[in-house]
Design an enzyme around this catalytic site. Structure first.
Site, short mmCIF file in Angstrom:
data_model
loop_
_atom_site.label_atom_id
_atom_site.label_comp_id
_atom_site.label_asym_id
_atom_site.label_seq_id
_atom_site.Cartn_x
_atom_site.Cartn_y
_atom_site.Cartn_z
CD GLN A 129 -11.39 -42.92 -20.59
OE1 GLN A 129 -11.22 -42.93 -21.80
NE2 GLN A 129 -12.11 -42.00 -19.98
CG HIS B 147 -10.67 -47.20 -24.61
ND1 HIS B 147 -11.79 -46.45 -24.40
CD2 HIS B 147 -9.62 -46.36 -24.42
CE1 HIS B 147 -11.43 -45.21 -24.11
NE2 HIS B 147 -10.13 -45.14 -24.10
CD GLU C 243 -7.85 -43.50 -25.82
OE1 GLU C 243 -8.88 -42.86 -26.01
OE2 GLU C 243 -7.34 -43.67 -24.70
CG HIS D 260 -6.09 -44.84 -20.29
ND1 HIS D 260 -6.59 -46.01 -20.82
CD2 HIS D 260 -6.75 -43.84 -20.91
CE1 HIS D 260 -7.51 -45.70 -21.73
NE2 HIS D 260 -7.63 -44.39 -21.81
NE ARG E 296 -16.76 -41.99 -19.12
CZ ARG E 296 -17.50 -42.19 -20.21
NH1 ARG E 296 -18.41 -43.14 -20.22
NH2 ARG E 296 -17.32 -41.44 -21.28
#
EC number: 5.3.1.8
Length: 426
Positions: free
Chosen positions: A112, A114, A139, A277, A296
């Site tokens: 995925q 973001h 993240e 990642h 995704r």
């Protein structure tokens, strides 16, 4: 008079996603049970994937004293719980700007990425069902056991070598793009090289199941008949992930295109917006901006947004060591503990690891924003400096610390006593 306490214990919420470790093998299950023994019983056949700490409404964190949601406490006294500077900076009195988690991973998560803030606004406006908010989601993962993940694209020479020697990969991408990629990767034109990588990724991601599934089956067979072609680690990785997701596109877009990153306990990696990642196995502390937006690509039965993903990625290609985030010293604590600051290049969060290996105390200056602290090993005490009231702080216990609150951690033995504290400052 201040009404909101400056330091208090809270209880996080556990998520039972299928990829989580089972029963008491999961740090999530063990921590949840230890922090709330009267209300949590571990089911050994059940996966325990994530423990959430924060003010996200999906999985409330609550006060240990009376079960009031932390989000409600923040909304009732935002200046005391967040600090005016944080309210001004992030434009909200509703909650903490980050979400802190423990993850226990048994099966690979979906590959995925973001969105950044601009793309998040656009996706949320056009498809709110799949993109529930308009925030970005950088993240950071800090390993608390041995951990492995995919993170970012491999260096181009590594991808080229795999395209040249693995027939199934070459067939999936197509001889025309393979030849163009091979002849273009030594150029000094970085933007041009990123375009070539995008072409390879697009060919992989847009291939129909009727094409990639038989090629994936042949790829797995080749790892068994000719493992030295791949190297032992990659051959083993492909076989392990095929057992979890047979003939999945992720065997190509993950195993052959992305860096395989292995972290030891205490090592960290930062995942910027728009970097591909996937977590593969292990236990981690994860901190992120408070968002639920995910684009995704593979290893998932969920919605795949291939077009958006292919368009949005940065296509940075760096060696695996460059994906790691090196900890820095933390000068705002004094005492006997070892302090490591994981400080990614974004505003929403940093994480402080505090480790005692002897009896003694560590005093911390007040921070300019809210923080959440979880004990991951051992036991000790936590208190406000100058207070006679110390709270027990043992494995699994979670605490909220208000802005400007100067706290003290105390170890009473030489046994290891480790905590992680996520915080945000203006």
């Amino acid at each position: 008079m201040s009404s909101a306490p400056k330091l208090f214990r809270v209880i996080g919420g556990a998520q039972n996603y299928d990829w989580g470790k089972l029963g008491s093998t999961s740090a999530v299950a063990r921590f949840a049970k230890l922090n709330d023994p009267e209300n949590v019983s571990i089911e050994e056949e059940k996966p325990y994937a994530e423990l959430w700490m924060g003010t996200h409404p999906s999985v409330p964190t609550v006060s240990a004293q009376d079960r009031t949601p932390l989000r409600d406490l923040v909304r009732a006294a935002p200046e005391e719980m967040l600090g005016q500077d944080i309210i001004d900076k992030f434009g909200s009195k509703e909650g903490i700007p980050f979400l802190f988690k423990v993850l226990s991973i048994r099966k690979v998560l979906s590959i995925q990425a973001h969105p950044d803030k601009a793309l998040a606004r656009q996706l949320h406006a056009s498809d709110p069902k799949h993109y529930p908010d308009d925030n970005h989601k950088p993240e950071m993962a800090v390993a608390i056991t041995d951990f492995e993940a995919f993170c970012g694209f491999k260096p181009l020479a590594e991808i080229d070598a795999l395209l040249q020697k693995i027939p199934e990969f070459r067939e999936l991408v197509g001889d025309d793009v393979v030849a163009e990629f091979h002849s273009g990767i030594d150029s000094s034109d970085v933007a041009g090289k990123k375009k070539l990588l995008q072409k390879v990724f697009s060919r992989v991601m847009n291939s129909p199941e009727s094409k990639f599934e038989p090629l994936a089956a042949r790829l797995v067979e080749r790892t068994k008949s000719d493992p030295q072609l791949f190297g032992e680690t990659l051959a083993d990785l492909i076989q392990r992930l095929d057992a979890q997701f047979p003939n999945d596109i992720g065997l190509f877009c993950g195993c052959l295109l992305l860096n395989h990153c292995i972290l030891k306990s205490g090592e960290a990696m930062f995942l910027e917006a728009k970097d591909p990642h996937a977590y593969i196995s292990g236990d981690i502390m994860e901190c992120m901006a408070a968002s639920d937006n995910v684009i995704r690509a593979g290893f998932t039965p969920k919605f795949k947004d291939v077009e958006v993903l292919v368009d949005c990625l940065t296509y940075s290609f760096n060696p695996v060591e460059e994906q790691k985030l090196k900890p820095a010293p933390f000068p705002r604590g004094t005492g006997v503990a070892e302090l490591k600051l994981y400080d990614p290049p974004i505003d929403e969060f940093s994480v402080l690891q505090t480790t005692f290996t002897s009896a003694g105390a560590e005093k911390f200056e007040g921070l300019d924003g809210p923080s959440l602290l979880i004990v991951t090993e051992g036991k000790g005490k936590i208190k406000l400096q100058g207070s006679d009231e110390a709270l027990d702080a043992s494995t699994g216990n979670i605490f909220f610390v208000a802005p400007k609150a100067a706290i003290e951690l105390v170890s009473e033995s030489k046994d290891t006593f480790t905590s992680y504290r996520a915080f945000c400052e203006a």
